[in-house]
Design a protein around this motif. Structure first.
Motif: not given
Length: 570
Positions: A323, A325, A361, A364-365, A328-329, A464-465, A510, A460
């Motif tokens: 994912p 998110s 990025s 991420v994507t 990034e984490a 992200s939660r 979302e 995904d």
């Protein structure tokens, strides 16, 4: 059983081109070891929790074991199974098997009688290396029992023996024959080249019976060479290996990758995230490739006031879609460590990956793009490439393809398109720049009322939660719609359980289409995974089907019927 040859898979023109491009070389596994042993004999190459081995010692022990194996009647073309934890002995054993021209059949230590017996029979295994008792299980006894059923298995070698040997087994140390290098080479013979059968790696079985993928040394080593380019790998690197070394990820990234670059490798046989952080600090590890699960667990316990992960240059998550998110984490938690994505398969090592030179990025994507001089296409059922941005089967063509699924010629042929791309059975989309996003598996598609639902985007969103640790969506049977979407969630420790309505409202918020919103929620303590960390969705599908068939005897913590909106969407 005769194996396919490199000429059955590749044309003479392709083989010549791969050599010209440096993707394939004339170097064997043992030649790699010799080169490094000549350059830096005293450098420690491999470590685990209790042992270490230098490049010079590795060469000496490989030759000693090679002689011992030849004296046991094992030679070119014979198949030798290796079911061991991630111990440094694996480096010696696999290289010795290759040195005498035999074929390595690695088996993950988590496998038991049914899986091991299947592999022994499918690969026609003649000899096996195993532990005695490991984590409370008697591996040596299992092999002795299997030998009674599988008569071709002649030799059982026990590594790190504890107690008495099982009847007919040989102690690993007793197989080592102390000869000079010249005497050993003379007795062993010339061996085989890098384009001969090298290893049969069985897929980890996330959906069905594992398939035996036959690779040459070149098709495997090509992956190590190209991965090294993308990660700017040097002899100063120390690979951290929590993934089993007896599977593709561990074999390529914990052995061939550091070996090819004169680096070092640290193996971890029992994954525990806090200890993993301690090992990283102790051995100054710089790089890791693992399933996403390993990094998720490590970040869950990481405390910058307690743990030192400053030596890490990058951690690449593979084996399951990562994912955005989560990327990034990871970067936020350990700023000096790049978190990269990779999509690989046992069949062709690495299909796509993000490199250290890519814009951050991209991880991420996307799940990266094709490695240099390799090709990836998104194809339809007929094998034709679909327009950029459209979903289809991710297919690969290049120098890392396995030669065959052993004993399955029809399955091997069926997975190739007319233009020679190997279908993965994984769904994805490619953007205008060639970056691929894995969206799911063909078999993971939920066909709800005739509508195909790809679950990746929903997974995904839920991942992200901050309260969700792991998520997996699968199809569950339904008499009216055919299938519905069922969600399995693992909550972070100390977080309240999410309800179905809360999940539904979140996903709709979302922007998720109502048809994709799960209609049943199972909160569980853990998701079933393979030893390499891949979620076994076939286990989840079987679980929810059994619960539904039980008719309420195994009620979920959260469930509901089709909502009015979802019913209207059919």
């Amino acid at each position: 059983m005769a194996f396919a040859t490199v000429h059955d898979r590749y044309t003479d023109e392709q083989i010549a081109r791969f050599h010209e491009q440096g993707l394939w070389t004339d170097e064997t596994l043992f030649a790699m070891i010799e080169k490094q042993a000549d350059r830096q004999p005293d450098k420690v190459f491999g470590t685990d929790s209790t042992t270490e081995i230098t490049y010079g010692q590795l060469r000496e022990r490989v030759l000693a074991l090679s002689v011992g194996l030849r004296r046991r009647g094992i030679g070119p073309g014979d198949r030798v199974a290796v079911q061991l934890p991630s111990w440094t002995e694996f480096f010696v054993i696999s290289a010795a098997i290759a040195r005498i021209g035999a074929v390595i059949v690695p088996i993950m230590p988590i496998y038991r009688r049914e899986e091991v017996g299947f592999i022994l029979e499918t690969a026609s295994v003649k000899a096996a290396f195993t532990a005695s008792t490991y984590r409370g299980f008697d591996h040596a006894r299992m092999f002795a029992d299997l030998r009674a059923d599988w008569r071709l298995l002649e030799t059982i070698v026990v590594v790190r023996r504890e107690g008495d040997l099982v009847s007919g087994a040989v102690d690993f140390e007793d197989l080592l024959v102390d000869l000079s290098r010249e005497e050993a080479d003379a007795e062993i013979g010339t061996g085989v080249g890098p384009d001969e059968p090298f290893v049969v790696v069985f897929s980890s079985g996330t959906t069905s019976r594992p398939k035996g993928c036959l690779h040459t040394f070149n098709t495997m080593a090509c992956g190590a060479r190209l991965l090294g380019r993308g990660w700017n790998y040097t002899e100063a690197d120390v690979q951290f290996g929590p993934s089993p070394v007896t599977h593709t990820t561990g074999l390529v990234t914990s052995y061939l990758l550091p070996l090819a670059h004169g680096a070092a490798s640290h193996l971890m046989d029992r994954w525990e995230p806090k200890e993993g952080l301690e090992r990283i600090a102790k051995f100054k590890c710089t790089a890791c490739v693992s399933a996403t699960t390993f990094l998720q667990m490590l970040l869950d316990v990481y405390d910058p006031e307690v743990h030192d992960a400053s030596s890490m240059r990058f951690w690449t998550s593979a084996g399951a879609p990562i994912p955005g998110s989560f990327v990034e984490a990871g970067r936020a938690a350990i700023p000096n460590m790049a978190v990269l994505s990779l999509y690989g398969r046992t069949e062709n090592i690495t299909t796509t990956m993000c490199t250290l030179d890519d814009d951050p990025s991209r991880s991420v994507t996307s799940d990266g793009q094709a490695l240099p001089l390799q090709e990836v296409a998104i194809v339809d059922e007929a094998g034709n490439e679909v327009p950029r941005g459209e979903e289809g089967d991710i297919a690969y063509r290049g120098a890392m393809n396995c030669l065959e699924y052993i004993g399955q010629p029809d399955e091997t042929a069926a997975n190739y398109t007319p233009s020679g791309f190997h279908r993965s059975g994984d769904l994805g989309r490619m953007d205008a720049d060639g970056y691929v996003r894995v969206t799911g598996r063909l078999k993971d598609i939920v066909i709800r009322g005739g509508m195909n639902i790809s679950v990746r985007a929903v997974e995904d969103a839920l991942a992200s939660r901050p309260d969700v640790s792991q998520v997996a969506l699968v199809a569950m049977p339904d008499a009216y719609l055919g299938e519905k979407v069922c969600c399995y969630l693992v909550m972070h420790e100390g977080q309240p359980e999410l309800t179905l309505e809360e999940m539904r409202d979140f996903l709709l918020g979302e922007g998720m289409a109502i048809q994709k919103v799960p209609e049943r929620l199972e909160i569980v303590d853990a998701l079933p995974t393979t030893a390499t960390g891949k979620i076994q969705k076939h286990v989840l599908r079987a679980d929810i089907a059994a619960k539904l068939e039980a008719g309420g005897m195994a009620a979920p913590r959260h469930a509901t019927s089709v909502s009015a909106q979802q019913a209207e969407a059919v």
